[in-house]
Scaffold this motif. Sequence first.
Motif, short mmCIF file in Angstrom:
data_model
loop_
_atom_site.label_atom_id
_atom_site.label_comp_id
_atom_site.label_asym_id
_atom_site.label_seq_id
_atom_site.Cartn_x
_atom_site.Cartn_y
_atom_site.Cartn_z
N SER A 83 0.81 -1.23 0.00
CA SER A 83 0.00 0.00 0.00
C SER A 83 0.84 1.27 0.00
O SER A 83 0.42 2.31 -0.54
CB SER A 83 -0.95 0.00 1.20
N ALA A 84 2.04 1.22 0.56
CA ALA A 84 2.84 2.45 0.66
C ALA A 84 3.55 2.79 -0.64
O ALA A 84 3.98 3.94 -0.82
CB ALA A 84 3.86 2.31 1.79
N LEU A 85 3.69 1.86 -1.55
CA LEU A 85 4.47 2.10 -2.77
C LEU A 85 3.65 2.70 -3.90
O LEU A 85 4.21 3.38 -4.78
CB LEU A 85 5.12 0.79 -3.23
N LYS A 86 2.36 2.43 -3.93
CA LYS A 86 1.46 3.02 -4.94
C LYS A 86 1.89 2.69 -6.37
O LYS A 86 1.85 3.56 -7.26
CB LYS A 86 1.40 4.54 -4.77
N LEU A 140 14.39 4.21 -3.42
CA LEU A 140 14.92 3.66 -2.17
C LEU A 140 13.83 2.93 -1.39
O LEU A 140 14.10 1.91 -0.76
CB LEU A 140 15.51 4.79 -1.32
N ALA A 141 12.59 3.48 -1.44
CA ALA A 141 11.49 2.83 -0.73
C ALA A 141 11.22 1.44 -1.32
O ALA A 141 10.95 0.48 -0.59
CB ALA A 141 10.24 3.69 -0.78
N ILE A 142 11.32 1.33 -2.65
CA ILE A 142 11.10 0.03 -3.29
C ILE A 142 12.23 -0.94 -2.91
O ILE A 142 11.99 -2.11 -2.59
CB ILE A 142 11.02 0.18 -4.81
N SER A 143 13.46 -0.45 -2.94
CA SER A 143 14.60 -1.29 -2.57
C SER A 143 14.48 -1.79 -1.14
O SER A 143 14.76 -2.96 -0.83
CB SER A 143 15.91 -0.51 -2.75
#
Length: 515
Positions: free
Chosen positions: A12-15, A116-119
Amino acid sequence: MPPTLASLVQHSALKLTVRAGEDHLDRPVRWAHVSELADPVPYMEGGELLLTTAMTLDADDPQAMRRYVRRLARAGVVGLGFAIGVNYDTVPQALLAAAREEDLPLVEVPRRTPFLAISKAVSAAISADQYRAVTAGFEAQRELTKAALSEGPAVLIAKLAAHVDGWAALYDTSGAVVAAAPEWAARRAARLAPDVARLRERAAPASAVVGADDASGDRVELQSLGTGRRVRGALAVGTGAPLGTAERYAVHSAVALLTLTTERSRSLQSAEQRLGAAVLRMLLSGQQDHARAVAGDLYGGLLDAPFRLVIAEPAGEGDPAGLGALAETMESAAARCGEAVLVVPEGARLVVLAADGGEAVAACKAHEAAEGEELVIGLSAPAGPIAAASAYKQAEQALSVARRRGQLLVEHEQLVAGSVLPLLADDAVRAFADGMLRALYEHDATGRGDLVASLRAWLSRHGQWDAAAADLGVHRHTLRYRMRRVEEILGRSLDDPDVRMELWLALKATSAPEA
């Protein structure tokens, strides 16, 4: 399980939004990698989610995008994450068309979602998966250890099969299946006998990946059991796919536990051999009651029924290691059916006491020594504790005959049921016979009579003159004259039964075939 493109899209946080390759979102993601190179393939290993803003790409060029996406797909990249709002406000149509053409998943990354959030999300999911695998592996290890200590190898094999979601089988040192789970796996495991035999030829530890058969499509891993030069057994694990981390933890734990189960400590083995040697000495010296008391539960049942004594030695310059192979063959056969067997190494020979009609004796009879492990084996007739000394002598006699005849194994019953004539085919006996009859043969060679044939006919007719003379076609007085000449030449009286017996055996020995 490891993270997939689907799990990242559902984060949910990655959109993230899927723009192409919707049917391949179940692909596992090994890592998330950021690259703005026009050709990042040399720096990829496969299994990555590639993240880019197309800073150095002409994402509107259909030909360039087609080449770019095709190289990514062939390099094993599982998906492409394209950031919008940086160099392009939307995903370029040329890139979108190329991704759909190659069926490569294309994920749109909004500007507010940093790479960075995805990594971090991929790294966290991989770490969580590894933690679950290690935890599951330790849990499997505890469960398998409990089974090995309190329930035995068969239960351990059943629990291992459940952990790997497949089947498992345990082989003994001879390559026979001793446990399998589920039950139907025993037939499939038996078809792997040639592969297990090849594995046993390699020093432990050793492993191999094979297929059970063309129809099953299983992936089967074979692991040897043992810590020394000789393999003590093997483990087969069949699954529909390569083992994961947790499953491999379970297999490695099973290998270690089964090795400890099948590989007895040297001190324990030495103690058992000393006890067995003491029991054997008591039996041979006529102390049956003491032997039973010392044997206890370990060998006691063996002394309550008829048994056989086996004596084995290397043949000529044969490898003494062959005695160890024979011992393992008989011990494995006995273990499979719960028989007791007493194995005592005696210097350059091996003595085994095994139940008559049991699997250990059958395995001994069927034993085929490997190359360089030539043996000679003598097997006694069935006997009880009170006749142990006689059985030992019988086994030694059979061993002597096996060595003289060049045979692997001779049973004492064969000597009793057969003729005495093969026993005369011995160099010492032939030398005695030649010496005893030489003067007669030399006399006949001069043409002065046929004393040897006359002696043979007379002895075969038990000294009956008329019958022997008729066999020779001469008058009985002629035969009487020849027998007196035999006595004169040999200096011995034919009235002596011992002389007649020795002459008859000498005649048989000179006509007996070579052994």
